[in-house]
Design a protein around this motif. Structure first.
Motif, PDB file in Angstrom:
ATOM      1  N   PHE A  94       0.818  -1.211   0.000  1.00 34.78           N
ATOM      2  CA  PHE A  94       0.000   0.000   0.000  1.00 34.78           C
ATOM      3  C   PHE A  94       0.856   1.267   0.000  1.00 34.78           C
ATOM      4  O   PHE A  94       0.452   2.287  -0.563  1.00 34.78           O
ATOM      5  CB  PHE A  94      -0.939   0.008   1.203  1.00 34.78           C
ATOM      6  N   GLY A  95       1.997   1.219   0.628  1.00 35.69           N
ATOM      7  CA  GLY A  95       2.825   2.411   0.724  1.00 35.69           C
ATOM      8  C   GLY A  95       3.756   2.629  -0.445  1.00 35.69           C
ATOM      9  O   GLY A  95       4.156   3.761  -0.725  1.00 35.69           O
ATOM     10  N   HIS A  96       4.080   1.544  -1.169  1.00 38.34           N
ATOM     11  CA  HIS A  96       5.111   1.638  -2.214  1.00 38.34           C
ATOM     12  C   HIS A  96       4.542   1.650  -3.630  1.00 38.34           C
ATOM     13  O   HIS A  96       5.117   2.271  -4.521  1.00 38.34           O
ATOM     14  CB  HIS A  96       6.085   0.479  -2.067  1.00 38.34           C
ATOM     15  N   TYR A  97       3.425   0.945  -3.829  1.00 37.08           N
ATOM     16  CA  TYR A  97       2.903   0.790  -5.184  1.00 37.08           C
ATOM     17  C   TYR A  97       1.652   1.633  -5.407  1.00 37.08           C
ATOM     18  O   TYR A  97       0.949   2.003  -4.463  1.00 37.08           O
ATOM     19  CB  TYR A  97       2.572  -0.682  -5.459  1.00 37.08           C
ATOM     20  N   GLN A  98       1.391   1.881  -6.686  1.00 33.10           N
ATOM     21  CA  GLN A  98       0.163   2.542  -7.102  1.00 33.10           C
ATOM     22  C   GLN A  98      -0.646   1.563  -7.962  1.00 33.10           C
ATOM     23  O   GLN A  98      -0.121   1.010  -8.930  1.00 33.10           O
ATOM     24  CB  GLN A  98       0.475   3.809  -7.910  1.00 33.10           C
ATOM     25  N   GLY A 158       2.306   3.993   6.605  1.00 37.48           N
ATOM     26  CA  GLY A 158       2.763   5.352   6.845  1.00 37.48           C
ATOM     27  C   GLY A 158       4.276   5.478   6.806  1.00 37.48           C
ATOM     28  O   GLY A 158       4.813   6.465   6.292  1.00 37.48           O
ATOM     29  N   PHE A 159       4.987   4.468   7.324  1.00 38.81           N
ATOM     30  CA  PHE A 159       6.447   4.516   7.305  1.00 38.81           C
ATOM     31  C   PHE A 159       7.002   4.260   5.905  1.00 38.81           C
ATOM     32  O   PHE A 159       7.967   4.891   5.492  1.00 38.81           O
ATOM     33  CB  PHE A 159       7.015   3.493   8.293  1.00 38.81           C
ATOM     34  N   VAL A 160       6.391   3.336   5.180  1.00 38.29           N
ATOM     35  CA  VAL A 160       6.886   3.006   3.839  1.00 38.29           C
ATOM     36  C   VAL A 160       6.728   4.200   2.909  1.00 38.29           C
ATOM     37  O   VAL A 160       7.596   4.448   2.049  1.00 38.29           O
ATOM     38  CB  VAL A 160       6.141   1.780   3.279  1.00 38.29           C
ATOM     39  N   GLU A 161       5.670   4.956   3.069  1.00 44.43           N
ATOM     40  CA  GLU A 161       5.452   6.128   2.220  1.00 44.43           C
ATOM     41  C   GLU A 161       6.560   7.170   2.388  1.00 44.43           C
ATOM     42  O   GLU A 161       6.783   7.991   1.491  1.00 44.43           O
ATOM     43  CB  GLU A 161       4.096   6.760   2.527  1.00 44.43           C
ATOM     44  N   GLN A 162       7.241   7.158   3.518  1.00 44.23           N
ATOM     45  CA  GLN A 162       8.302   8.130   3.777  1.00 44.23           C
ATOM     46  C   GLN A 162       9.673   7.668   3.270  1.00 44.23           C
ATOM     47  O   GLN A 162      10.632   8.434   3.298  1.00 44.23           O
ATOM     48  CB  GLN A 162       8.403   8.401   5.286  1.00 44.23           C
ATOM     49  N   LEU A 163       9.763   6.415   2.815  1.00 42.69           N
ATOM     50  CA  LEU A 163      11.053   5.916   2.343  1.00 42.69           C
ATOM     51  C   LEU A 163      11.413   6.552   1.003  1.00 42.69           C
ATOM     52  O   LEU A 163      10.545   6.777   0.158  1.00 42.69           O
ATOM     53  CB  LEU A 163      10.998   4.387   2.187  1.00 42.69           C
TER      54      LEU A 163
END
Length: 274
Positions: A94-98, A158-163
């Motif tokens: 969810f945080g890395h892909y679209q 939430g954390f992955v989105e900040q990578l």
């Protein structure tokens, strides 16, 4: 004047914090004190140690609750590891892909956080009965895995989105696959939040008493909350040994937290900064 007011406010804040700290630690202190007392010593008061200390309470408690502790360790370790891994995989996706429907699907997952667990207890119980899992450890493992990862997915996303995306793009240009990016790049970067996810899951599973009470019947499969409940309900049970049992039941949680306290605090500070 401002300096005096600031110092006075700081002193008042410290006093209030110390009061809350003492109130927080008081139950644990009382439990430890009374775990070394005989029945007669308990009648003399509960706030101070009585001598000689009665260490036999720990022997009696261990003999009584050791099988339940082992059952809890088995269920909790497997469930916590599974929830942490699934939350990491799903949160990373969810945080890395679209992809299409990402927002809707994530909203459907998060909605589960708004539903009280008591409302899903009857349907979950019916599913356990239908699949023939009643009175087995799988009756604990599958529901824990299904329900325990929702909060973890939210936190990991939430954390992955900040990578930094550039790190993953550079790795892919070097020929690294998707799973290698996840395990060798993302996992080390999000280990602090995964520690938090595991601690939250561990506390939830270890302390759960209602669901095991519904789906477990054999005494040989019961977890530590049910074991302590049965110990407490025994007529003539030594209360000192019961307090010792509470302490023994808390030790695995305490040890795990102490071993991972640094990562846990780092995740809190990183979350505050973000």
């Amino acid at each position: 004047m401002k300096d005096k007011k600031t110092k006075a406010a700081a002193i008042v804040n410290k006093i209030i914090l110390w009061i809350f700290l003492l109130l927080t630690l008081l139950p644990a202190y009382v439990m430890i004190v009374n775990s070394f007392k005989t029945q007669n010593q308990l009648l003399d008061g509960v706030l101070f140690f009585s001598f000689p200390l009665y260490f036999q309470n720990y022997v009696d408690a261990f003999n009584r609750v050791a099988p339940y502790i082992w059952n809890s360790i088995t269920v909790t370790v497997v469930s916590t590891a599974g929830v942490t891994l699934l939350a990491a995989l799903t949160g990373y996706a969810f945080g890395h892909y679209q992809f299409k429907g990402k927002g809707i699907l994530f909203s459907l997952i998060i909605v589960n956080m708004m539903i009280p667990s008591i409302l899903t207890m009857v349907p979950s119980y019916m599913i356990v009965i239908r699949f023939g899992l009643f009175d087995t450890q799988l009756a604990l493992l599958f529901p824990y895995l299904a329900t325990g990862q929702v909060m973890g997915i939210y936190l990991v996303r939430g954390f992955v989105e900040q990578l930094p995306k550039a790190v993953f793009e550079a790795a892919k240009m070097d020929g690294i696959g998707e799973f290698q990016c996840f395990f060798y790049i993302a996992m080390p970067l999000i280990k602090t939040i995964l520690t938090t996810v595991s601690i939250l899951a561990l506390l939830n599973f270890w302390n759960d008493i209602v669901w095991p009470m519904l789906v477990l019947d054999r005494d040989a499969l019961k977890t530590i909350p049910l074991g302590l409940l049965a110990f407490n309900q025994q007529q003539g049970a030594n209360k000192g040994a019961l307090f010792a049992g509470y302490i023994l039941a808390s030790l695995p949680l305490l040890i795990y937290f102490l071993l991972n306290m640094r990562n846990f605090m780092d995740s809190l500070s990183e979350g505050a900064l973000k």
